[in-house]
Design an enzyme around this catalytic site. Structure first.
Site, PDB file in Angstrom:
ATOM      1  N   PHE A 364       0.794  -1.215   0.000  1.00 48.65           N
ATOM      2  CA  PHE A 364       0.000   0.000   0.000  1.00 48.65           C
ATOM      3  C   PHE A 364       0.832   1.272   0.000  1.00 48.65           C
ATOM      4  O   PHE A 364       0.342   2.341  -0.277  1.00 48.65           O
ATOM      5  CB  PHE A 364      -0.930   0.029   1.215  1.00 48.65           C
ATOM      6  CG  PHE A 364      -1.977  -1.029   1.167  1.00 48.65           C
ATOM      7  CD1 PHE A 364      -3.039  -0.903   0.297  1.00 48.65           C
ATOM      8  CD2 PHE A 364      -1.893  -2.147   1.965  1.00 48.65           C
ATOM      9  CE1 PHE A 364      -4.006  -1.880   0.233  1.00 48.65           C
ATOM     10  CE2 PHE A 364      -2.859  -3.129   1.902  1.00 48.65           C
ATOM     11  CZ  PHE A 364      -3.922  -2.995   1.038  1.00 48.65           C
ATOM     12  N   ASP A 483      -6.165  -8.500   6.332  1.00 50.41           N
ATOM     13  CA  ASP A 483      -4.810  -8.714   5.816  1.00 50.41           C
ATOM     14  C   ASP A 483      -3.882  -9.272   6.897  1.00 50.41           C
ATOM     15  O   ASP A 483      -2.806  -8.739   7.148  1.00 50.41           O
ATOM     16  CB  ASP A 483      -4.271  -7.395   5.233  1.00 50.41           C
ATOM     17  CG  ASP A 483      -3.168  -7.635   4.204  1.00 50.41           C
ATOM     18  OD1 ASP A 483      -2.965  -8.811   3.827  1.00 50.41           O
ATOM     19  OD2 ASP A 483      -2.523  -6.669   3.792  1.00 50.41           O
TER      20      ASP A 483
HETATM   21  N1  LIG Z   1       4.257   0.623  13.296  1.00 45.79           N
HETATM   22  C1  LIG Z   1       5.419   0.247  12.753  1.00 45.79           C
HETATM   23  N2  LIG Z   1       6.542   0.296  13.485  1.00 45.79           N
HETATM   24  C2  LIG Z   1       7.722  -0.105  12.948  1.00 45.79           C
HETATM   25  N3  LIG Z   1       7.870  -0.576  11.693  1.00 45.79           N
HETATM   26  C3  LIG Z   1       6.793  -0.641  10.917  1.00 45.79           C
HETATM   27  C4  LIG Z   1       5.510  -0.233  11.395  1.00 45.79           C
HETATM   28  N4  LIG Z   1       4.612  -0.415  10.404  1.00 45.79           N
HETATM   29  C5  LIG Z   1       5.303  -0.911   9.362  1.00 45.79           C
HETATM   30  N5  LIG Z   1       6.611  -1.051   9.656  1.00 45.79           N
HETATM   31  C6  LIG Z   1       7.673  -1.537   8.777  1.00 45.79           C
HETATM   32  O1  LIG Z   1       7.391  -1.133   7.459  1.00 45.79           O
HETATM   33  C7  LIG Z   1       7.367  -2.252   6.597  1.00 45.79           C
HETATM   34  C8  LIG Z   1       6.322  -2.040   5.528  1.00 45.79           C
HETATM   35  O2  LIG Z   1       5.056  -2.104   6.124  1.00 45.79           O
HETATM   36  P1  LIG Z   1       3.746  -2.271   5.286  1.00 45.79           P
HETATM   37  O3  LIG Z   1       2.657  -2.540   6.227  1.00 45.79           O
HETATM   38  O4  LIG Z   1       3.624  -1.126   4.362  1.00 45.79           O
HETATM   39  O5  LIG Z   1       4.093  -3.497   4.375  1.00 45.79           O
HETATM   40  P2  LIG Z   1       3.591  -4.943   4.356  1.00 45.79           P
HETATM   41  O6  LIG Z   1       2.879  -5.267   5.614  1.00 45.79           O
HETATM   42  O7  LIG Z   1       4.774  -5.745   4.011  1.00 45.79           O
HETATM   43  O8  LIG Z   1       2.622  -4.982   3.115  1.00 45.79           O
HETATM   44  P3  LIG Z   1       1.073  -4.614   2.979  1.00 45.79           P
HETATM   45  O9  LIG Z   1       1.026  -3.155   2.700  1.00 45.79           O
HETATM   46  O10 LIG Z   1       0.617  -5.421   1.827  1.00 45.79           O
HETATM   47  O11 LIG Z   1       0.382  -4.952   4.256  1.00 45.79           O
HETATM   48  C9  LIG Z   1       7.072  -3.435   7.493  1.00 45.79           C
HETATM   49  O12 LIG Z   1       7.625  -4.613   6.986  1.00 45.79           O
HETATM   50  C10 LIG Z   1       7.726  -3.037   8.809  1.00 45.79           C
HETATM   51  O13 LIG Z   1       9.041  -3.464   8.841  1.00 45.79           O
END
Ligand SMILES: Nc1ncnc2c1ncn2[C@@H]1O[C@H](COP(=O)(O)OP(=O)(O)OP(=O)(O)O)[C@@H](O)[C@H]1O
Ligand SMILES: *[C@@H]1O[C@H](CO)[C@@H](O)[C@H](O)[C@H]1NC(C)=O
Ligand SMILES: *[C@@H]1O[C@H](CO)[C@@H](O)[C@H](O)[C@H]1NC(C)=O
Ligand SMILES: *[C@@H]1O[C@H](CO)[C@@H](O)[C@H](O)[C@H]1NC(C)=O
Ligand SMILES: *[C@@H]1O[C@H](CO)[C@@H](O)[C@H](O)[C@H]1NC(C)=O
Ligand SMILES: *[C@@H]1O[C@H](CO)[C@@H](O)[C@H](O)[C@H]1NC(C)=O
Ligand SMILES: *[C@@H]1O[C@H](CO)[C@@H](O)[C@H](O)[C@H]1NC(C)=O
Ligand SMILES: *[C@@H]1O[C@H](CO)[C@@H](O)[C@H](O)[C@H]1NC(C)=O
Length: 681
Positions: A364, A483
């Site tokens: 996203f 998700d």
């Molecule tokens: N609240 C948070 N604190 C620390 N790191 C975070 C946090 N949220 C996300 N991240 C980091 O950012 C990365 C990308 O997160 P994101 O949720 O965008 O990707 P995803 O979960 O891999 O994919 P999707 O968007 O399909 O859920 C994560 O893998 C994580 O390492």
């Protein structure tokens, strides 16, 4: 919060001047021109601010506050009789509200047998009475109400009136707020006033003991007292008031966060209330836009010219800066105000979304680490691009409601910000990153995180289960995560697993026509019926949770390369094969090096298979999952007919690349394209 600290507190100290009267008994008059240092009996939300304002309600909804003069008054017995003597009160007040035309519920000047109103209700009861005693003659209360809400149950005439009340909220007499202008002939013409304008106003409440007449008058602060009262009633208060009697104010808020203030107050028995020195009154704080300036007319054009000049000079700079921080804000968002962050704050928190601050990028959008300047709170800011307006409103509503969720296994969503084509979500920062990094540290990643031991994994599994259970069953409404997957499980500083990202896929999932419904999910985690119908449910979350269990236990991605044929198969199918073959424990993550609790591992593997059952009805609900994990109930034996559903094969046959695990918004699956799969088995 624009609090005014223009005047030094010392200038605002006027204290109490209790004037001894020559004729009547002692202490029967007082005047407060500001309340700094005043001795009052306060309860509920009532406080005296550092500026010397008597704040009856503080902006918190559904609360009441009272302020009484600490000593009661003897109101009876002048000139030999036992009737209630004449008395008179005057006060300056102001009401502030966050909405321009809505406020509740008002202020009442009260004479009562006690200063204890603990049994009274807030909101429309204004802290004066409750459902049972409203209007009961045993209350012995006289009140002059400044009422800013129309309550049909009390026959209120409108939402801006002044009333004379005995023993309850139904007025004996009332009139729309305003005053009669003495300059306009004998009886004056009526000029309406808005009680909630935010301007300071004055009120006078007089009782004439001989005529048994009650008069209530209000006027703008700067006007002299009008000769003709606004509301009058003939009512013998000797039949109402007790001896002695307490005098004071009562106020309450309802569903709107209004603030009710008294700036000055005076009272006299058998004499007019002493004059309040209005030059000494404290200033009312301002909420919202500033009032119109009262600067003399000659100065105005000059000021405007100067202002325009200054504006012209500053324009270039400001415009540049503005463009950088412009946000998108619409009317419907006002109700979500508290969850809104300014783009500027987020920009600064992340050093301008510096690449060095990048935590990762998902389907996203990108996630940046930041530190909020004011609160020094570490946050993760996710930038999501969205082109269409559609779905945004529902999503923001969901953000606002989810923002209230507090659970130790959910990543707290602090708020959001919108710009053109962009949405920013602010989460608590999770110092230990996402779980997938620990599980798949050897496949391609350059960073080698320490391997999680089994105890940790089991702990995280239980935590995530309890977070998901909370979303499904324990929160006010059912929240579907949509998700669940290892990369959306984040680890806090105590290594607790926390579910993140909930609700986000909702943004791309709002169509009602199944032909246009876009479904978002991650391959390998999507339940067959979700692929077929595009409809998410708690049971599709359970399916994803099942896959997650297997991923954590086997240390493998949900879709695995099968060495034999060089083909891909679902992790569920692979574990299932081993289960059929009686070699379940061979699926355990080799990096654990056989150091795990066999019972727990078997339980989790079986539960993973059960949760990933192709038939939604065969899957347990999160409540049961929790019981299985806690060992309260044994996991039911899997039926030997347990079959997996070849979602993957179907997808591949239809041209989807199984190696692209997440489907970003740009490539969301269209149900229209895959609806022909529904018959497949
Ligand atoms: N609240 C948070 N604190 C620390 N790191 C975070 C946090 N949220 C996300 N991240 C980091 O950012 C990365 C990308 O997160 P994101 O949720 O965008 O990707 P995803 O979960 O891999 O994919 P999707 O968007 O399909 O859920 C994560 O893998 C994580 O390492
Ligand atoms: C208002 O007062 C109540 C009760 O005293 C308190 O719980 C609440 O936090 C206060 N609200 C604000 C905004 O100060
Ligand atoms: C406030 O007034 C009450 C009643 O007159 C009195 O008993 C009390 O001592 C006063 N308190 C202070 C701090 O002056
Ligand atoms: C308040 O004002 C808004 C717009 O100015 C209007 O839509 C709304 O109906 C008003 N509400 C009340 C209670 O008057
Ligand atoms: C106020 O009255 C209630 C009962 O109505 C009582 O429980 C409470 O103790 C009283 N409070 C004070 C401060 O007297
Ligand atoms: C009024 O209050 C008194 C005392 O609390 C009670 O006995 C009486 O029943 C009440 N009257 C009505 C009409 O509710
Ligand atoms: C003013 O009011 C009084 C009493 O209500 C009434 O008798 C009188 O006629 C009024 N005078 C005018 C000029 O309206
Ligand atoms: C009011 O009532 C008291 C006692 O009930 C009585 O003495 C007095 O005369 C009454 N006053 C008027 C103006 O009726």
């Amino acid at each position: 919060m624009g609090m005014f600290h223009l005047l030094l507190p010392i200038l605002l100290f006027h204290g109490l001047h209790r004037v001894a009267s020559g004729a009547a008994a002692d202490d029967d008059r007082f005047v407060f021109s500001g309340f700094a240092g005043a001795n009052l009996t306060l309860d509920g939300t009532a406080t005296v601010t550092t500026d010397g304002l008597l704040q009856l309600t503080n902006g918190t909804v559904q609360l009441k506050g009272h302020a009484f003069f600490p000593a009661p008054f003897r109101l009876r017995g002048s000139r030999g009789g036992s009737g209630v003597r004449s008395f008179s009160a005057s006060f300056a007040f102001g009401i502030l509200t966050t909405y321009p035309n809505l406020s509740c519920h008002g202020i009442a000047f009260v004479v009562a047998p006690s200063s204890n109103f603990s049994g009274a209700l807030a909101a429309q009861y204004m802290g004066l009475a409750n459902i049972d005693n409203n209007g009961n003659a045993s209350n012995r209360i006289f009140a002059a109400e400044l009422d800013t809400m129309q309550n049909i149950e009390f026959d209120d005439i409108d939402n801006n009136h002044v009333g004379i009340n005995i023993d309850g909220l139904r007025s004996v007499r009332s009139h729309t707020a305003g005053y009669y202008d003495d300059d306009d002939g004998e009886n004056g013409t009526f000029h309406g006033m808005s009680l909630i304008s935010g301007d300071v106003m004055r009120a006078w409440v007089d009782y004439d003991g001989e005529a048994a007449r009650i008069d209530v008058t209000i006027a703008p602060l700067e006007r002299p007292r009008p000769a003709r009262p606004l509301v009058s009633a003939t009512y013998n208060l000797s039949d109402v008031l007790t001896e002695p009697a307490y005098i004071g104010f009562s106020s309450a808020t309802g569903p709107i966060d209004s603030r009710h203030y008294i700036l000055g107050w005076s009272f006299g028995v058998d004499a007019p209330a002493p004059a309040i020195d209005i030059t000494k009154l404290p200033k009312l704080p301002r909420l919202g836009p500033k009032p119109r300036s009262r600067v003399p007319e000659i100065v105005v054009p000059i000021a405007i010219a100067a202002f325009l000049l200054a504006l012209g000079v500053a324009a270039a700079l400001v415009v540049r800066k503005r463009l950088r921080y412009t946000e998108l804000r619409e009317d419907w968002e006002t109700e979500f105000g508290p969850h809104r962050f300014s783009y500027k704050d987020l920009f600064h928190a992340t050093d301008g979304f510096d690449d060095k601050r990048l935590l990762g990028a998902g389907g996203f959008g990108s996630v940046y680490k930041g530190m909020l300047r004011t609160s020094k709170l570490e946050v993760a800011v996710k930038r999501v691009s969205h082109e269409s307006r559609q779905g945004i409103k529902e999503f923001v509503a969901e953000v606002a409601s989810i923002g209230h969720i507090r659970h130790r296994n959910l990543v707290r969503l602090l708020g959001y910000c919108r710009r053109k084509g962009e949405l920013l979500l602010v989460y608590d920062y999770m110092p230990n990153g996402s779980l997938d990094k620990y599980l798949h540290c050897y496949d391609g990643g350059d960073k080698h995180e320490p391997i999680l031991n089994w105890a940790h994994r089991f702990q995280i599994i239980k935590g995530v289960a309890s977070g998901l259970l909370y979303l499904h069953d324990k929160w006010d409404k059912v929240v579907i995560h949509r998700d669940v997957k290892a990369s959306n499980i984040l680890l806090d500083k105590e290594m607790n697993g926390r579910l993140g990202d909930f609700g986000l896929s909702r943004l791309y999932d709002h169509g009602t026509d199944p032909q246009t419904t876009h479904m978002v999910g991650t391959m390998g985690y999507m339940a067959p019926e979700l692929v077929r119908t595009g409809k998410a449910s708690p049971l599709t979350d359970v399916f994803a949770f099942g896959t997650f269990l297997l991923e954590v236990t086997c240390g493998q991605r949900p879709i695995r390369e099968d060495d034999a044929q060089g083909d891909s198969i679902l992790l569920v199918d692979w574990v299932l094969e081993h289960w059929h073959g009686g070699t379940l424990l061979e699926t355990m993550d080799p990096t654990l090096q056989n150091d795990y609790n066999v019972d727990e591992a078997c339980l989790v593997l079986k539960l993973g298979l059960l949760c990933s059952h192709p038939h939604a009805n065969a899957r347990p609900r999160m409540q049961q999952v929790m019981e299985y994990l806690d060992g309260d109930t044994p996991v039911p034996e899997l039926a030997s007919t347990h079959l997996s559903f070849g979602v993957l094969a179907l997808m591949k046959n239809n041209g989807f690349d199984p190696h692209v695990l997440a489907y970003p918004p740009s490539s969301v699956l269209s149900i229209g394209t895959i609806s022909d799969l529904s018959g497949g088995r």
